[in-house]
Design an enzyme around this catalytic site. Structure first.
Site, mmCIF file in Angstrom:
data_model
loop_
_atom_site.group_PDB
_atom_site.id
_atom_site.type_symbol
_atom_site.label_atom_id
_atom_site.label_comp_id
_atom_site.label_asym_id
_atom_site.label_seq_id
_atom_site.Cartn_x
_atom_site.Cartn_y
_atom_site.Cartn_z
ATOM 1 N NE ARG A 16 -11.560 2.942 2.337
ATOM 2 C CZ ARG A 16 -12.643 2.282 1.916
ATOM 3 N NH1 ARG A 16 -13.839 2.670 2.306
ATOM 4 N NH2 ARG A 16 -12.510 1.247 1.126
ATOM 5 N NE ARG B 183 -4.442 0.340 0.970
ATOM 6 C CZ ARG B 183 -5.448 -0.484 1.171
ATOM 7 N NH1 ARG B 183 -5.346 -1.751 0.922
ATOM 8 N NH2 ARG B 183 -6.596 -0.024 1.588
HETATM 9 P P1 AP5 Z 1 -9.209 -2.750 2.104
HETATM 10 O O1 AP5 Z 1 -10.200 -3.695 2.613
HETATM 11 O O2 AP5 Z 1 -8.029 -3.255 1.339
HETATM 12 O O3 AP5 Z 1 -9.993 -1.637 1.269
HETATM 13 P P2 AP5 Z 1 -9.633 -0.830 -0.061
HETATM 14 O O4 AP5 Z 1 -8.300 -1.024 -0.691
HETATM 15 O O5 AP5 Z 1 -9.987 0.554 0.308
HETATM 16 O O6 AP5 Z 1 -10.463 -1.493 -1.129
HETATM 17 P P3 AP5 Z 1 -11.938 -1.886 -1.028
HETATM 18 O O7 AP5 Z 1 -12.077 -3.218 -0.354
HETATM 19 O O8 AP5 Z 1 -12.746 -0.751 -0.476
HETATM 20 O O9 AP5 Z 1 -12.315 -1.965 -2.580
HETATM 21 P P4 AP5 Z 1 -12.040 -3.013 -3.701
HETATM 22 O O10 AP5 Z 1 -11.100 -2.438 -4.712
HETATM 23 O O11 AP5 Z 1 -11.696 -4.369 -3.146
HETATM 24 O O12 AP5 Z 1 -13.489 -3.040 -4.377
HETATM 25 P P5 AP5 Z 1 -14.660 -4.130 -4.309
HETATM 26 O O13 AP5 Z 1 -14.297 -5.312 -5.139
HETATM 27 O O14 AP5 Z 1 -15.071 -4.379 -2.896
HETATM 28 O O15 AP5 Z 1 -8.603 -1.880 3.288
HETATM 29 C C1 AP5 Z 1 -9.437 -1.324 4.292
HETATM 30 C C2 AP5 Z 1 -8.551 -0.617 5.320
HETATM 31 O O16 AP5 Z 1 -7.651 -1.593 5.932
HETATM 32 C C3 AP5 Z 1 -7.623 0.457 4.768
HETATM 33 O O17 AP5 Z 1 -8.269 1.712 4.655
HETATM 34 C C4 AP5 Z 1 -6.501 0.449 5.805
HETATM 35 O O18 AP5 Z 1 -6.894 1.128 6.948
HETATM 36 C C5 AP5 Z 1 -6.363 -1.023 6.151
HETATM 37 N N1 AP5 Z 1 -5.371 -1.726 5.316
HETATM 38 C C6 AP5 Z 1 -5.616 -2.769 4.461
HETATM 39 N N2 AP5 Z 1 -4.486 -3.155 3.859
HETATM 40 C C7 AP5 Z 1 -3.496 -2.333 4.330
HETATM 41 C C8 AP5 Z 1 -2.108 -2.224 4.047
HETATM 42 N N3 AP5 Z 1 -1.486 -3.042 3.168
HETATM 43 N N4 AP5 Z 1 -1.400 -1.253 4.697
HETATM 44 C C9 AP5 Z 1 -2.002 -0.440 5.595
HETATM 45 N N5 AP5 Z 1 -3.321 -0.479 5.886
HETATM 46 C C10 AP5 Z 1 -4.061 -1.430 5.255
HETATM 47 O O19 AP5 Z 1 -15.807 -3.323 -5.094
HETATM 48 C C11 AP5 Z 1 -16.385 -2.134 -4.541
HETATM 49 C C12 AP5 Z 1 -17.874 -2.040 -4.964
HETATM 50 O O20 AP5 Z 1 -17.925 -1.836 -6.376
HETATM 51 C C13 AP5 Z 1 -18.690 -3.306 -4.686
HETATM 52 O O21 AP5 Z 1 -19.988 -2.939 -4.329
HETATM 53 C C14 AP5 Z 1 -18.680 -4.064 -6.027
HETATM 54 O O22 AP5 Z 1 -19.828 -4.864 -6.175
HETATM 55 C C15 AP5 Z 1 -18.651 -2.891 -7.020
HETATM 56 N N6 AP5 Z 1 -17.924 -3.211 -8.258
HETATM 57 C C16 AP5 Z 1 -16.781 -3.944 -8.388
HETATM 58 N N7 AP5 Z 1 -16.387 -3.986 -9.676
HETATM 59 C C17 AP5 Z 1 -17.287 -3.221 -10.369
HETATM 60 C C18 AP5 Z 1 -17.411 -2.853 -11.757
HETATM 61 N N8 AP5 Z 1 -16.545 -3.274 -12.686
HETATM 62 N N9 AP5 Z 1 -18.448 -2.055 -12.108
HETATM 63 C C19 AP5 Z 1 -19.351 -1.609 -11.187
HETATM 64 N N10 AP5 Z 1 -19.286 -1.930 -9.862
HETATM 65 C C20 AP5 Z 1 -18.260 -2.720 -9.458
#
Ligand code: AP5
Length: 208
Positions: A164, A88
């Site tokens: 974020r 990250r």
């Molecule tokens: P984390 O859980 O990793 O969250 P993120 O990176 O912010 O990513 P998300 O899970 O929010 O999104 P995603 O890209 O996986 O999208 P998704 O598939 O769910 O981290 C959370 C927290 O943990 C961080 O803020 C930090 O505090 C901590 N953390 C984690 N790792 C860390 C690290 N390495 N270092 C430090 N801190 C760390 O999809 C999102 C939505 O969009 C869903 O509803 C889905 O159905 C929809 N969707 C998906 N694809 C599409 C598409 N093609 N078209 C339309 N809708 C879509």
């Protein structure tokens, strides 16, 4: 294969990683999911991480490197892995380069404008981990895969999502240059149908 998925919050990393890891027969390793599981189990790692996550900030590097190193010791990770949400920042990426040789880093590119809409409608299953969106649930409130009541992630409120995104631009986006320099970066548009994004990612990975 040893793969990393990069991209902003809500890019679809988790959605794609779950399906592609199964196809490639490697474990899907999400540091966010590991931290949430640790919070749910009331383990000290999770309880210490919670305030950072709720505020939309990165959890300290030593915590993340600890859980990643431990996870990589497990048997299933010997055959490869797909990291989602790790590394990250530059420090984590350099640490990872020190002990693993990656095959590819896929950047799932989605403009900020789509992110807020996606995350405000995201619903997650606390039982099986399925990730859904209200647009496709047709009013249902239970998980389409296992029937458990869906929840909204605490860090999906608009104020925390903006934080974020800001952390992403400051600390994670520079990894695009880092991995371009190592010749590992593949970029895919995440602003298309989920199936098309998956097709594009698989096509990129086939050429590795
Ligand atoms: P984390 O859980 O990793 O969250 P993120 O990176 O912010 O990513 P998300 O899970 O929010 O999104 P995603 O890209 O996986 O999208 P998704 O598939 O769910 O981290 C959370 C927290 O943990 C961080 O803020 C930090 O505090 C901590 N953390 C984690 N790792 C860390 C690290 N390495 N270092 C430090 N801190 C760390 O999809 C999102 C939505 O969009 C869903 O509803 C889905 O159905 C929809 N969707 C998906 N694809 C599409 C598409 N093609 N078209 C339309 N809708 C879509």
């Amino acid at each position: 294969m040893k793969i990393v998925f990069l991209g902003p919050p809500g890019a679809g990393k988790g959605t794609q990683a779950a399906q592609i890891a199964a196809k490639l027969n490697v474990p899907h390793i999400s540091t966010g999911d590991m931290l949430r599981a640790s919070i749910a189990a009331k383990r000290s790692v999770g309880l210490n991480a919670k305030s950072y996550m709720d505020a939309g900030k990165l959890v300290p590097d030593e915590v993340i490197m600890g859980i990643v190193r431990e996870r990589l010791q497990e048997e299933d990770a010997k055959k490869g892995f797909l990291f989602d949400g790790f590394p990250r920042n530059l420090y984590q990426a350099q640490q990872l380069s020190g002990f693993e040789k990656l095959d590819a880093v896929v950047d799932i590119d989605v403009p900020d404008a789509s992110i807020i809409r996606r995350l405000s409608g995201r619903r997650c299953c606390p039982a099986c981990g399925a990730v859904c969106h209200v647009d496709t649930l047709e009013g249902a409130t239970d998980c389409p895969q296992c029937g458990e009541a869906l929840i909204t992630r605490e860090d999906d409120n608009p104020e925390v999502v903006r934080q974020r995104l800001s952390v992403y631009h400051e600390q994670t986006r520079p990894l695009i240059d880092y991995y371009t320099g190592l010749g590992l970066l593949r970029t895919v548009s995440g602003d298309q149908d989920i199936a098309k994004v998956q097709e594009d990612i698989l096509q990129e990975l086939h050429s590795v």
